[in-house]
Design a protein around this motif. Structure first.
Motif, PDB file in Angstrom:
ATOM      1  N   UNK A  99       0.833  -1.205   0.000  1.00  0.00           N
ATOM      2  CA  UNK A  99       0.000   0.000   0.000  1.00  0.00           C
ATOM      3  C   UNK A  99       0.868   1.256   0.000  1.00  0.00           C
ATOM      4  N   UNK A 100       2.105   1.121   0.543  1.00  0.00           N
ATOM      5  CA  UNK A 100       2.998   2.281   0.515  1.00  0.00           C
ATOM      6  C   UNK A 100       3.376   2.633  -0.915  1.00  0.00           C
ATOM      7  N   UNK A 101       3.487   1.612  -1.760  1.00  0.00           N
ATOM      8  CA  UNK A 101       3.771   1.873  -3.176  1.00  0.00           C
ATOM      9  C   UNK A 101       2.567   2.542  -3.835  1.00  0.00           C
ATOM     10  N   UNK A 102       1.384   1.973  -3.601  1.00  0.00           N
ATOM     11  CA  UNK A 102       0.188   2.515  -4.251  1.00  0.00           C
ATOM     12  C   UNK A 102      -0.084   3.943  -3.800  1.00  0.00           C
ATOM     13  N   UNK A 103       0.068   4.167  -2.486  1.00  0.00           N
ATOM     14  CA  UNK A 103      -0.293   5.483  -1.951  1.00  0.00           C
ATOM     15  C   UNK A 103       0.756   6.549  -2.266  1.00  0.00           C
ATOM     16  N   UNK A 104       1.950   6.151  -2.664  1.00  0.00           N
ATOM     17  CA  UNK A 104       2.944   7.163  -3.028  1.00  0.00           C
ATOM     18  C   UNK A 104       3.121   7.229  -4.545  1.00  0.00           C
ATOM     19  N   UNK A 105       2.203   6.592  -5.283  1.00  0.00           N
ATOM     20  CA  UNK A 105       2.220   6.701  -6.737  1.00  0.00           C
ATOM     21  C   UNK A 105       1.144   7.698  -7.152  1.00  0.00           C
ATOM     22  N   UNK A 107      -1.649   7.974  -8.282  1.00  0.00           N
ATOM     23  CA  UNK A 107      -2.984   7.445  -8.545  1.00  0.00           C
ATOM     24  C   UNK A 107      -3.859   7.812  -7.353  1.00  0.00           C
TER      25      UNK A 107
END
Lengths: 256, 327
Positions: A99-105, A107
């Motif tokens: 989720x850290x990847x998704x939330x710092x991308x 999107x």
């Protein structure tokens, strides 16, 4: 839109890499085929007896005698297995820290929620399509009225959307998949059974509210072959509520 | 490039970071140094727009973390403490997914993928499942993920934690190679790591910045005296006294003796005063047999200990202890 599509693609890939989708599909199809088989046996026995008694071809309706009870029972199997399709979606992202990847991308949370929801809905639609093999096979032997059958499947599809949206919400609440599954069981069974309290409450306002909230009543409308706007609105707004709650939970977790 | 202004974050009653401010110039490597729980990860999560700050703000490439999070997310590569990997995917599948959600165009996706695989040396394992990779390789995939969209700023949270020494050296070399092209902030609780890779060090403890400076300035800042380590073949009982007599010498401390006849001393003198010439002359004239004489620059490790621990005793790390820790 492009981002949502990327996310759907990723979720679908994960669904079909892991055994979950296959196990869920297998259990669902095995149990629903068994239900169909029993109901068809019962129906053919009934038809034979009718022929003996009345000495002419029975005018029994296969939709009411086979599909309606079977599809209604199928919704209970779905109630039990659908949380397995959604439990992973957010819980696993948190556990694996992805989720850290998704939330710092670049999107949005809405795209993430929709991506997951639509992917789960796609898998569910595949399940429903696969279960259509029974009516297709029966159509060789008997005449099937396809319109009420379509309405039934539309009802199952919409009900599944509610299940998935609520399951997504449960998954967003925790990083433990089992807890996510148990919470969504709770929510779904609650929505299913709230109709029971409508009986005790009777014709009071509370009774009417409980009756409207009860999922089984609405599904029964569709399975009967009736597309009522009241039930359509119910399913769509419950799905929207589930997705909205999911969005709020994911957003609020940023603040913790 | 990066300007952090009075950043604060509280979790209910707990203050995670308080009034954190620093700047990083383009192409610079900044090490964020502090013990576990000092607030390093919190600061990094705020800078990457993963979580909002409760007070203060930060500008990255001129964009505000509160007003333009999307623009910042496009320009930042972030490696969290646990690399955010999908174990069920192959390295290539995973990196293409990341390239897509970072908003790269089709052609940029291909070049970004090839370049990040090359920079992190993942070419050989590109078709393996991430779940089957060793810890060191996973860390590299995490780094490749942060690099794929060629971001202006790289934020790396403890990039070498849990790796074996050879892998640590490899990752550090990699980070050094990336400096200049990218502006890098990395966090660590290991001092030699900060010394090895960064030009600028921010020391943080209990959510507050204790010191911000370049490494050299930082050590001179805390130094109270010049220190010289002296090793003699035939030092006698009168040696400390005689050395003390030299002008500018503050203190002479005999050190543990390694050989049977050798002796060593730590000679301290006034800050900014070079006594080496006098010292060597005295030693040679007394016929003690000069074996070694070296000035000791306070290592970052000592600086760190002095700044972040209340106990003064610990700060007086002896040269022996220092070399042990540095290994």
């Amino acid at each position: 839109m492009k981002n949502t599509f990327t996310l759907i693609e990723k979720e679908l890939r994960l669904y079909f890499i892991s055994p979950i989708a296959y196990v869920v599909a297998m259990v669902f199809l095995a149990v629903s085929d068994f239900l169909f088989y029993n109901q068809i046996q019962y129906f053919s026995g009934l038809s034979l007896r009718m022929m003996q008694f009345q000495n002419h071809l029975p005018e029994l309706n296969i939709h009411d005698a086979v599909f309606r009870p079977t599809l209604f029972n199928m919704s209970i199997i779905l109630l039990l297995i659908m949380p397995l399709l959604t439990m992973r979606l957010f819980a696993e992202e948190k556990k694996e820290h992805t989720n850290e990847l998704l939330m710092t991308s670049p999107i949005t949370i809405t795209q993430i929620v929709f991506g997951k929801f639509i992917a789960a809905l796609t898998v569910y639609s595949l399940l429903l399509l696969l279960s259509l093999h029974v009516p297709l096979m029966l159509s060789v032997a008997v005449e099937i009225s396809w319109k009420p059958l379509f309405a039934s499947y539309l009802g199952l599809f919409l009900m599944g959307a509610v299940f998935l949206a609520m399951g997504l919400f449960a998954s967003a609440l925790t990083e433990n998949q089992i807890i996510a599954a148990v919470i969504s069981f709770g929510i779904l069974i609650g929505l299913w059974m709230v109709g029971a309290s409508a009986h005790t409450a009777g014709e009071t306002t509370l009774g009417q509210v409980a009756n409207y909230l009860s999922m089984s009543g609405h599904l029964d409308q569709f399975v009967k072959g009736l597309i009522s706007s009241r039930s359509l609105v119910y399913f769509i707004s419950m799905t929207a509520l589930g997705l909205f709650l999911t969005h709020r939970v994911v957003e609020s977790q940023r603040w913790k | 490039m990066i300007a952090v202004k009075h950043l604060g974050k509280r979790y209910g009653e707990v203050i995670a970071i308080d009034d954190v401010s620093f700047t990083v110039d383009k192409g610079e490597v900044l090490a964020f140094l502090g013990p576990n729980g000092a607030g390093k990860t919190t600061t990094m999560r705020i800078l990457t727009c993963f979580m909002p700050a409760t007070s203060g703000t930060a500008l990255i490439s001129g964009y505000d973390i509160f007003e333009d999070p999307m623009e910042i997310k496009r320009r930042i590569g972030y490696l969290p403490e646990t690399p955010p990997l999908y174990p069920e995917m192959t390295v290539t599948e995973y990196l293409s997914f990341v390239a897509k959600i970072k908003g790269l165009s089709k052609s940029d996706q291909t070049t970004g993928l090839a370049l990040s695989l090359e920079k992190t040396g993942l070419g050989d394992v590109s078709n393996r499942l991430i779940g089957n990779l060793s810890k060191g390789y996973r860390q590299r995939v995490g780094l490749a993920q942060a690099l794929i969209h060629n971001p202006d700023v790289l934020i790396l949270d403890e990039p070498t934690v849990g790796l074996d020494p050879r892998q640590i050296i490899e990752i550090r070399e990699l980070i050094k190679g990336l400096a200049g092209e990218h502006t890098i902030i990395l966090s660590t609780h290991i001092l030699p790591e900060a010394t090895a890779v960064s030009q600028k060090v921010v020391i943080i403890n209990r959510g507050r910045i204790v010191a911000v400076d370049s490494q050299e300035q930082l050590s001179s800042h805390v130094r109270k005296s010049e220190k010289i380590a002296l090793r003699l073949r035939r030092g006698g009982a009168e040696t400390p006294q005689k050395l003390n007599a030299i002008e500018g010498v503050l203190r002479v401390t005999p050190q543990s003796v390694s050989g049977d006849s050798e002796s060593s001393y730590l000679v301290e003198s006034n800050l900014g005063e070079d006594i080496r010439e006098q010292l060597s002359k005295t030693v040679v004239e007394s016929g003690w047999g000069l074996l070694e004489m070296k000035p000791l620059v306070l290592s970052l490790e000592e600086v760190f200990l002095q700044l972040t621990t209340e106990e003064q005793g610990v700060a007086e790390a002896t040269p022996e202890n220092k070399t042990q820790l540095a290994q």
